[in-house]
Design a protein around this motif. Structure first.
Motif, PDB file in Angstrom:
ATOM      1  N   MET A 154       0.896  -1.276   0.071  1.00 36.15           N
ATOM      2  CA  MET A 154      -0.006  -0.005  -0.119  1.00 36.15           C
ATOM      3  C   MET A 154       0.721   1.396   0.033  1.00 36.15           C
ATOM      4  SD  MET A 154      -3.131  -1.301   2.681  1.00 36.15           S
ATOM      5  CE  MET A 154      -4.156   0.301   2.386  1.00 36.15           C
ATOM      6  N   LYS A 155       1.811   1.173   0.816  1.00 39.98           N
ATOM      7  CA  LYS A 155       2.815   2.380   0.817  1.00 39.98           C
ATOM      8  C   LYS A 155       3.659   2.450  -0.387  1.00 39.98           C
ATOM      9  CE  LYS A 155       5.005   3.795   4.249  1.00 39.98           C
ATOM     10  NZ  LYS A 155       5.880   3.970   5.742  1.00 39.98           N
ATOM     11  N   GLN A 156       4.121   1.545  -1.081  1.00 42.64           N
ATOM     12  CA  GLN A 156       4.826   1.573  -2.170  1.00 42.64           C
ATOM     13  C   GLN A 156       4.095   2.048  -3.447  1.00 42.64           C
ATOM     14  OE1 GLN A 156       5.984  -2.380  -2.797  1.00 42.64           O
ATOM     15  NE2 GLN A 156       7.710  -2.327  -1.048  1.00 42.64           N
ATOM     16  N   THR A 157       2.885   1.725  -3.437  1.00 40.35           N
ATOM     17  CA  THR A 157       2.111   1.781  -4.667  1.00 40.35           C
ATOM     18  C   THR A 157       1.293   3.209  -4.377  1.00 40.35           C
ATOM     19  OG1 THR A 157       0.268   0.295  -3.895  1.00 40.35           O
ATOM     20  CG2 THR A 157       2.223  -0.427  -5.362  1.00 40.35           C
ATOM     21  N   GLY A 158       0.960   3.385  -3.224  1.00 46.60           N
ATOM     22  CA  GLY A 158      -0.012   4.492  -2.870  1.00 46.60           C
ATOM     23  C   GLY A 158      -1.657   4.138  -3.002  1.00 46.60           C
ATOM     24  N   LEU A 159      -1.869   2.600  -3.415  1.00 44.75           N
ATOM     25  CA  LEU A 159      -3.214   2.189  -3.399  1.00 44.75           C
ATOM     26  C   LEU A 159      -3.599   1.979  -2.372  1.00 44.75           C
ATOM     27  CD1 LEU A 159      -2.391   0.023  -6.478  1.00 44.75           C
ATOM     28  CD2 LEU A 159      -3.232   2.174  -6.555  1.00 44.75           C
ATOM     29  N   GLU A 160      -5.179   2.134  -2.317  1.00 39.17           N
ATOM     30  CA  GLU A 160      -6.000   1.652  -1.021  1.00 39.17           C
ATOM     31  C   GLU A 160      -7.054   0.887  -1.649  1.00 39.17           C
ATOM     32  OE1 GLU A 160      -7.579   4.784   1.406  1.00 39.17           O
ATOM     33  OE2 GLU A 160      -5.400   5.567   1.776  1.00 39.17           O
ATOM     34  N   ASP A 161      -7.602   1.061  -2.978  1.00 40.42           N
ATOM     35  CA  ASP A 161      -8.390   0.252  -3.452  1.00 40.42           C
ATOM     36  C   ASP A 161      -8.398  -1.441  -3.346  1.00 40.42           C
ATOM     37  OD1 ASP A 161     -11.116  -0.339  -4.715  1.00 40.42           O
ATOM     38  OD2 ASP A 161      -9.838  -0.569  -6.734  1.00 40.42           O
ATOM     39  N   PRO A 162      -8.906  -2.359  -2.683  1.00 45.88           N
ATOM     40  CA  PRO A 162      -8.973  -3.523  -2.628  1.00 45.88           C
ATOM     41  C   PRO A 162      -8.644  -4.375  -3.952  1.00 45.88           C
ATOM     42  CG  PRO A 162     -10.699  -2.969  -1.160  1.00 45.88           C
ATOM     43  CD  PRO A 162     -10.283  -1.788  -1.899  1.00 45.88           C
ATOM     44  N   ALA A 163      -9.577  -3.775  -5.020  1.00 40.93           N
ATOM     45  CA  ALA A 163      -9.468  -4.604  -6.165  1.00 40.93           C
ATOM     46  C   ALA A 163      -7.907  -4.302  -6.626  1.00 40.93           C
ATOM     47  CB  ALA A 163     -10.389  -4.123  -7.191  1.00 40.93           C
ATOM     48  N   GLU A 164      -7.395  -2.907  -6.784  1.00 40.22           N
ATOM     49  CA  GLU A 164      -6.192  -2.798  -7.317  1.00 40.22           C
ATOM     50  C   GLU A 164      -5.245  -3.339  -6.629  1.00 40.22           C
ATOM     51  OE1 GLU A 164      -5.497   0.948  -8.821  1.00 40.22           O
ATOM     52  OE2 GLU A 164      -7.276   1.882  -7.851  1.00 40.22           O
ATOM     53  N   LEU A 165      -5.120  -3.484  -5.159  1.00 42.63           N
ATOM     54  CA  LEU A 165      -4.214  -4.245  -4.368  1.00 42.63           C
ATOM     55  C   LEU A 165      -4.140  -5.737  -4.764  1.00 42.63           C
ATOM     56  CD1 LEU A 165      -4.799  -2.351  -1.015  1.00 42.63           C
ATOM     57  CD2 LEU A 165      -2.476  -2.446  -2.144  1.00 42.63           C
ATOM     58  N   ILE A 221      -0.418  -1.516  11.298  1.00 44.28           N
ATOM     59  CA  ILE A 221      -1.044  -0.556  10.245  1.00 44.28           C
ATOM     60  C   ILE A 221      -0.702   0.779  10.444  1.00 44.28           C
ATOM     61  CG2 ILE A 221      -3.083   0.166   9.075  1.00 44.28           C
ATOM     62  CD1 ILE A 221      -4.410  -2.598  10.271  1.00 44.28           C
ATOM     63  N   GLU A 222      -0.736   1.305  11.805  1.00 42.22           N
ATOM     64  CA  GLU A 222      -0.429   2.555  12.391  1.00 42.22           C
ATOM     65  C   GLU A 222       0.905   2.941  12.202  1.00 42.22           C
ATOM     66  OE1 GLU A 222      -1.575   2.793  16.328  1.00 42.22           O
ATOM     67  OE2 GLU A 222      -0.539   4.680  16.698  1.00 42.22           O
ATOM     68  N   LYS A 223       2.114   1.942  12.342  1.00 38.65           N
ATOM     69  CA  LYS A 223       3.361   2.217  11.997  1.00 38.65           C
ATOM     70  C   LYS A 223       3.518   2.424  10.234  1.00 38.65           C
ATOM     71  CE  LYS A 223       7.408   0.042  13.839  1.00 38.65           C
ATOM     72  NZ  LYS A 223       7.891  -1.156  14.283  1.00 38.65           N
ATOM     73  N   ALA A 224       2.735   1.868   9.633  1.00 42.04           N
ATOM     74  CA  ALA A 224       2.754   2.208   8.217  1.00 42.04           C
ATOM     75  C   ALA A 224       2.308   3.310   7.937  1.00 42.04           C
ATOM     76  CB  ALA A 224       2.263   1.058   7.432  1.00 42.04           C
ATOM     77  N   GLY A 225       1.679   4.282   8.943  1.00 44.33           N
ATOM     78  CA  GLY A 225       1.195   5.357   8.526  1.00 44.33           C
ATOM     79  C   GLY A 225      -0.250   5.159   7.838  1.00 44.33           C
ATOM     80  N   LEU A 226      -1.045   4.207   7.793  1.00 38.16           N
ATOM     81  CA  LEU A 226      -2.388   4.065   7.281  1.00 38.16           C
ATOM     82  C   LEU A 226      -3.503   4.218   8.093  1.00 38.16           C
ATOM     83  CD1 LEU A 226      -1.058   1.098   5.156  1.00 38.16           C
ATOM     84  CD2 LEU A 226      -1.657   3.455   4.301  1.00 38.16           C
TER      85      LEU A 226
END
Ligand SMILES: [Fe+2]
Ligand SMILES: [Fe+2]
Length: 475
Positions: free
Chosen positions: A264-275, A381-386
């Motif tokens: 999620m961090k590498q790609t900036g994606l949040e959408d489940p389908a894209e992930l 998750i928090e540590k990843a800043g999400l």
């Protein structure tokens, strides 16, 4: 007493050779057990050498030894924790009396039922997990699966020993029946619901070992308080092994989350389908798995009001979690407990006699303990800043046992109608589509030090071995 002799046919620390009749009976059961393991144990594992821990003594310092073991040659044995001198009964009507070394006639049927019900879960989970070895995400994980499996097999031995030693012919018949029931079988299923569900993929396995093995912990802790001393000693040693099973679950889910967050961090994606296109398990899917395993597991504690629970407690068969640490009279006559009830379509608290609510007391202790681990996952998750956070659903959600059975309740605790339930259930419980997606990720990774794309490697290996150690030799 404390060291286990591995030259015996059945390793044990109970002086088995001094009781020839019992020894013969167990040696007769042993080949049936091995046949069951051959048929229902880990699929395709029989030629592997696996880096396993084996119990060598029951003292807290250095109780186990690690080494490569050919899987079917694992030495299942009978190990009881050290006896406590002058142990007294800690609760119920017999509080303060000497603990029982034999089964009192009037409690025989109830104790047998308790032991059989616990015993039945042990082979059940091996059956549920038997195909997972084919899709292990790494050697490290494969080794952990097999460790859990061989120890569940040993837990079956622990219960079968009690049945053979203390319950005569009925006990021997029950021991046979424990090898005959099958998880998920239409005609002869395992006794408890959660142990007839499938564990089809590794996310389900980690959730199972986190949530359902933790139910095991709470049941074993309650039985460790038992007035029947052999049951107490058996379960106390089982708890030593159980801790690793819950570690496998907690760290497994944590590593799945960590890998998803990395992507999620590498790609900036949040959408489940894209992930999903990046081959990781999106956080909402993890939440839906969690909802399923949590709700199915809390059903295992039984009905919220139960006269059996009261009888088991008052007669000294089964205590509470950490009975000794509680500051009350340990008899509980006249004590009350708040449980949830449904009135006119809303959930309301009501006070009931505590003795009848002891299943609920244990369930609430379990809920506190299992929720704490979910907070630890959130730290990742928090540590990843999400911003996403996992949570346990309301305890009335998706229940099939007790007063919520048949009721439709949302994860946030609202009583809802069938239409709203059906419209939302794909967001609340792992759907066919979720399971198919997770199944599509499952592929076997066998090279030492390699991990599947959907899971992060562990920070350290087993028994301080490196993460790229050869945990399994496939031969
Ligand atoms: Fe177990
Ligand atoms: Fe376990």
């Amino acid at each position: 007493m404390s060291t286990i002799d591995y030259t015996d046919k059945i390793p044990n620390n109970v002086n088995l050779s001094e009781d020839r009749t019992l020894q013969r009976a167990l040696e007769h059961w042993q080949p049936n057990y091995l046949n069951w393991w051959q048929d229902m144990g880990p699929d395709g594992s029989h030629g592997f050498d696996v880096y396993l821990r084996t119990a060598t003594s029951t003292t807290p310092d250095g109780w186990a030894q690690f080494g490569h073991v050919k899987m079917p040659d694992y030495r299942w044995g009978i190990f009881l924790a050290q006896p406590e001198a002058d142990r007294r009964i800690g609760f119920g009507d017999h509080r303060g009396e000497a603990a029982w070394q034999d089964v009192p006639g009037e409690h025989r049927a109830n104790l047998r039922r308790i032991i059989v019900t616990q015993g039945d879960t042990e082979p059940a989970s091996v059956e549920q997990q038997r195909h997972l070895g084919k899709t292990a995400p790494s050697q490290y994980d494969l080794r952990n699966l097999f460790q859990v499996n061989v120890e569940e097999g040993r837990h079956l031995w622990a219960m079968v020993y009690l049945l053979h030693k203390h319950f005569g012919r009925d006990g021997r018949e029950e021991a046979e029946a424990l090898l005959e029931r099958r998880s998920g079988d239409q005609d002869n299923p395992r006794i408890l619901g959660a142990f007839n569900e499938e564990t089809p993929d590794w996310l389900a396995f980690y959730m199972f070992t986190y949530f359902t093995d933790r139910d095991g912990k709470f049941q074993l802790c309650a039985l460790a308080e038992s007035a029947f001393d052999p049951l107490s000693r058996t379960t106390r040693f089982m708890l030593t092994e159980e801790a690793h099973h819950m570690f496998v679950g907690e760290s497994g889910v944590s590593r799945v989350i960590q890998r998803t967050c990395e992507v999620m961090k590498q790609t900036g994606l949040e959408d489940p389908a894209e992930l999903r296109r990046h081959g990781v398990i999106d956080l909402p899917t993890i939440q839906r798995y969690l909802n399923f395993h949590y709700s199915v597991t809390i059903d295992l504690f039984g009905a919220d009001q139960s006269s059996n629970a009261a009888i088991f407690y008052s007669s000294g068969l089964k205590g509470r979690y950490e009975e000794g640490k509680r500051a009350d009279d340990h008899v509980l006559k006249g004590a009350h407990y708040k449980i949830l009830d449904v009135r006119d379509g809303v959930l309301v608290e009501k006070e009931v006699p505590m003795l009848n609510a002891l299943n609920e007391v244990l369930r609430d202790d379990y809920i506190r303990d299992s929720s704490a681990g979910v907070n630890r996952w959130n730290k990742v998750i928090e540590k990843a800043g999400l911003p996403f956070r996992l949570s346990v659903p309301h305890k009335a959600f998706n229940r099939h046992i007790g007063s919520f059975a048949g009721l439709r309740v949302s994860p946030d605790g609202r009583v809802i109608g069938e239409i709203e339930w059906q419209a939302n259930v794909p967001q609340w419980l792992a759907s066919e589509e979720d399971r198919a997606y997770v199944a599509s990720l499952m592929g076997r990774v066998v090279e030492p030090g390699r991990y599947a794309n959907w899971i992060a490697p562990p920070p350290i290996g087993i028994n301080k071995q490196p993460v790229d150690f050869e945990y399994v030799r496939f031969n």
